[in-house]
Design a protein around this motif. Structure first.
Motif, PDB file in Angstrom:
ATOM      1  N   GLU A 191      -9.708   5.639  -6.700  1.00 22.05           N
ATOM      2  CA  GLU A 191      -9.017   6.389  -5.808  1.00 22.05           C
ATOM      3  C   GLU A 191      -8.017   7.226  -6.471  1.00 22.05           C
ATOM      4  N   ARG A 192      -7.350   6.850  -7.480  1.00 20.89           N
ATOM      5  CA  ARG A 192      -6.284   7.749  -7.998  1.00 20.89           C
ATOM      6  C   ARG A 192      -6.944   9.100  -8.546  1.00 20.89           C
ATOM      7  N   LEU A 193      -8.168   8.790  -9.475  1.00 23.01           N
ATOM      8  CA  LEU A 193      -8.590   9.997  -9.978  1.00 23.01           C
ATOM      9  C   LEU A 193      -9.377  10.971  -8.899  1.00 23.01           C
TER      10      LEU A 193
ATOM     11  N   PRO B 281       0.709  -1.027   0.002  1.00 24.81           N
ATOM     12  CA  PRO B 281       0.078  -0.056   0.144  1.00 24.81           C
ATOM     13  C   PRO B 281       0.736   1.321   0.005  1.00 24.81           C
ATOM     14  N   GLN B 282       0.423   2.263  -0.658  1.00 28.12           N
ATOM     15  CA  GLN B 282       1.074   3.720  -0.780  1.00 28.12           C
ATOM     16  C   GLN B 282       0.037   4.657  -1.508  1.00 28.12           C
ATOM     17  N   SER B 283       0.414   5.811  -1.545  1.00 27.88           N
ATOM     18  CA  SER B 283      -0.344   6.756  -2.145  1.00 27.88           C
ATOM     19  C   SER B 283      -0.785   6.087  -3.235  1.00 27.88           C
ATOM     20  N   GLY B 284      -2.131   6.159  -3.711  1.00 27.65           N
ATOM     21  CA  GLY B 284      -2.806   5.568  -4.840  1.00 27.65           C
ATOM     22  C   GLY B 284      -2.608   4.116  -5.135  1.00 27.65           C
ATOM     23  N   ARG B 285      -2.338   3.220  -4.330  1.00 30.10           N
ATOM     24  CA  ARG B 285      -2.115   2.011  -4.347  1.00 30.10           C
ATOM     25  C   ARG B 285      -2.805   1.299  -3.123  1.00 30.10           C
ATOM     26  N   GLN B 286      -3.940   0.857  -3.141  1.00 27.48           N
ATOM     27  CA  GLN B 286      -4.572   0.171  -1.971  1.00 27.48           C
ATOM     28  C   GLN B 286      -4.707  -1.583  -2.351  1.00 27.48           C
ATOM     29  N   ARG B 287      -5.264  -2.138  -1.309  1.00 27.23           N
ATOM     30  CA  ARG B 287      -5.568  -3.594  -1.500  1.00 27.23           C
ATOM     31  C   ARG B 287      -7.059  -3.673  -1.849  1.00 27.23           C
ATOM     32  N   GLN B 288      -7.712  -2.865  -1.150  1.00 25.18           N
ATOM     33  CA  GLN B 288      -9.039  -2.771  -1.622  1.00 25.18           C
ATOM     34  C   GLN B 288      -9.084  -1.600  -2.421  1.00 25.18           C
ATOM     35  N   PHE B 289      -9.530  -1.663  -3.911  1.00 24.56           N
ATOM     36  CA  PHE B 289      -9.462  -0.231  -4.485  1.00 24.56           C
ATOM     37  C   PHE B 289     -10.739  -0.473  -5.403  1.00 24.56           C
ATOM     38  N   HIS B 290     -11.280   0.563  -6.167  1.00 25.99           N
ATOM     39  CA  HIS B 290     -12.439   0.657  -6.921  1.00 25.99           C
ATOM     40  C   HIS B 290     -12.114   0.956  -8.536  1.00 25.99           C
ATOM     41  N   GLN B 291     -12.687   0.089  -9.073  1.00 31.53           N
ATOM     42  CA  GLN B 291     -12.600   0.613 -10.843  1.00 31.53           C
ATOM     43  C   GLN B 291     -13.763   0.924 -11.087  1.00 31.53           C
ATOM     44  N   LEU B 292     -14.081   1.964 -12.181  1.00 35.01           N
ATOM     45  CA  LEU B 292     -14.967   2.072 -12.894  1.00 35.01           C
ATOM     46  C   LEU B 292     -14.750   1.619 -14.465  1.00 35.01           C
ATOM     47  N   GLY B 293     -15.448   1.018 -15.135  1.00 37.58           N
ATOM     48  CA  GLY B 293     -14.995   0.553 -16.443  1.00 37.58           C
ATOM     49  C   GLY B 293     -15.894   0.240 -17.329  1.00 37.58           C
TER      50      GLY B 293
END
Ligand code: ATP
Ligand code: MG
Length: 415
Positions: free
Chosen positions: A305-307, A113-125
């Motif tokens: 999360e990055r967005l 884990p670091q900024s912009g990198r999580q273990r649970q994150f979300h995608q819109l696709g």
């Protein structure tokens, strides 16, 4: 108690951003006749092993995999394209010529884990399934672009490439490995390991020394046959027609094995290493590979999360405030208040009902703190006189009117 490392609670003050993204995406994608799909978060591990590819980071080290009580091998989805291809087959969605789908949901990858990198994150696709036309590639890129613009993302660049088909890549890989072997000792450790398992991924290396070596490596675009080259040329031409700026990056390969032809990414210009917001491409063999009918497809996924980290600075959203605070005291008032509640609801007026039975002074103070415009006061006095008191909180003005008139004019509390 803390949440698990790499996971985060999305709190009420943040959820408005998520709702905003969902609403914008839903609006623009439904205009283009895309439908939302929700697939399960757990899938058979097998699904990802068969599709994502053996020598990828996801399969090698990032999957959350476990055996359930029935000893089935299960994985929390690391991405959604494989699940959607599975759903396309299991639900026989191929009976329609075209399927245009979109999704938003959590993905799981065991990463540092670091900024912009999580273990649970979300995608819109989105996935555009059923078309071989370069128009489809252009349509999905156009939609990513529209959405990011509507979400007020600035300073990002579209990078695009073609990785051709399997045969073209096979020939390219031989030449690439031959070239890289000359510098083997100077490559970073990961790239050395990938020389035999997944040499194309070396192109993606962030190591400076490796990148220098890659500078003179053979270019994949020289290996494309006429069909692949023309497909890529047309996608670029359509993007030109749409005035969507892009940069061709011959080293752009995607992390997952199932891609062919077009690949693309949208990156912010920040120096942060987690600057890829959107990644996508064409995957014509995936559905067939899973046992479905031969069906080409193209799509992308945006890391939310990055967005969000970027757009939160540009886009200030504030939570909706209540209009009305209902201060009550005494048993009779507690019984009568529900009629008022129902009428406020009918008029679409946001309110908060005080349940504390504290002094009116305290309740009014709380109404001001919550930013309400009006405080309705209903106590023994009002019950006895069959009337109601309304206080305009900003002006400290207060008036008492008969209950029946209050109900008739309740809509006025909206303003
Ligand atoms: P990276 O090279 O940054 O690991 P990736 O190639 O693994 O990215 P994809 O599988 O293409 O990423 O996923 C699409 C998008 O999802 C990425 O561009 C990124 O915005 C987001 N994403 C991927 N992994 C994570 C993560 N662990 N945490 C937050 N966002 C992520
Ligand atoms: Mg990754």
């Amino acid at each position: 108690m803390q949440p698990l490392r790499g996971t985060k609670d999305i709190l009420p003050y943040e959820i408005i951003y998520w709702q905003h993204i969902y609403t914008k995406a839903s609006a623009i994608l439904s205009l283009h006749n895309y439908s939302e799909i929700r697939t399960p978060i757990i899938e058979s591990t097998n699904l990802f092993q068969r599709t994502i590819g053996k020598a990828t980071d996801i399969i090698n080290k990032e999957m959350y995999t476990f055996n359930d009580q029935g000893n089935r091998n299960i994985t929390l989805r690391p991405e959604a394209t494989a699940s959607i291809a599975r759903a396309f087959i299991s639900n026989k969605l191929y009976q329609n010529r075209l399927q245009k789908l979109w999704y938003l949901g959590p993905m799981f990858r065991y990463e540092r884990p670091q900024s912009g990198r999580q273990r649970q994150f979300h995608q819109l696709g989105i996935e555009h399934i059923g078309s071989l036309s370069p128009m489809a590639d252009t349509e999905v890129i156009y939609l990513a672009n529209q959405l990011l613009r509507q979400l007020k993302l600035k300073d990002y660049i579209l990078e695009i490439n073609s990785i051709g088909n399997l045969e073209e890549r096979q020939i390219y890989k031989i030449d690439l490995v031959e070239y890289l072997l000359k510098y083997r000792e100077d490559l970073d450790k990961d790239s050395q390991n990938r020389l035999y398992s997944n040499p194309l991924r070396i192109l993606d290396s962030k190591n400076v020394k490796t990148q220098e070596i890659l500078h003179y490596a053979p270019n994949l675009n020289k290996y494309l046959n006429k069909t692949s080259a023309e497909h890529f040329y047309l996608v670029c031409t359509y993007l030109d027609n749409l005035s969507i700026p892009y940069k061709i990056n011959y080293k752009l390969v995607r992390g997952l094995d199932y891609y062919n032809q077009t690949t693309f990414e949208m990156k912010t210009k920040s120096q942060n290493s987690q600057n890829t917001i959107c990644g996508g491409g064409r995957y014509d063999k995936l559905i067939e590979q899973l046992g479905g009918p031969k069906t080409p497809a193209v799509g992308w996924a945006i890391g939310l999360e990055r967005l969000l980290k970027i757009i939160e600075q540009e886009l200030i959203l504030t939570p909706k405030q209540i209009n009305v605070y209902i201060a009550i005291q005494g048993l009779a008032a507690q019984k009568k208040v529900w009629e008022i509640v129902k009428n406020l609801e009918k008029e679409n007026i946001r309110f908060e009902l005080d349940l504390s039975n504290a002094s009116f002074q305290k309740q009014i103070k709380r109404a001001s703190k919550l930013g309400a415009k009006f405080c309705i006061i209903l106590g023994d006095q009002e019950i006895n006189d069959n009337c109601i008191t309304t206080r305009e909180l900003a002006h400290h003005k207060q008036y008492t009117i008969p209950y029946s008139i209050f109900l008739e004019e309740i809509y006025k509390l909206k303003h």
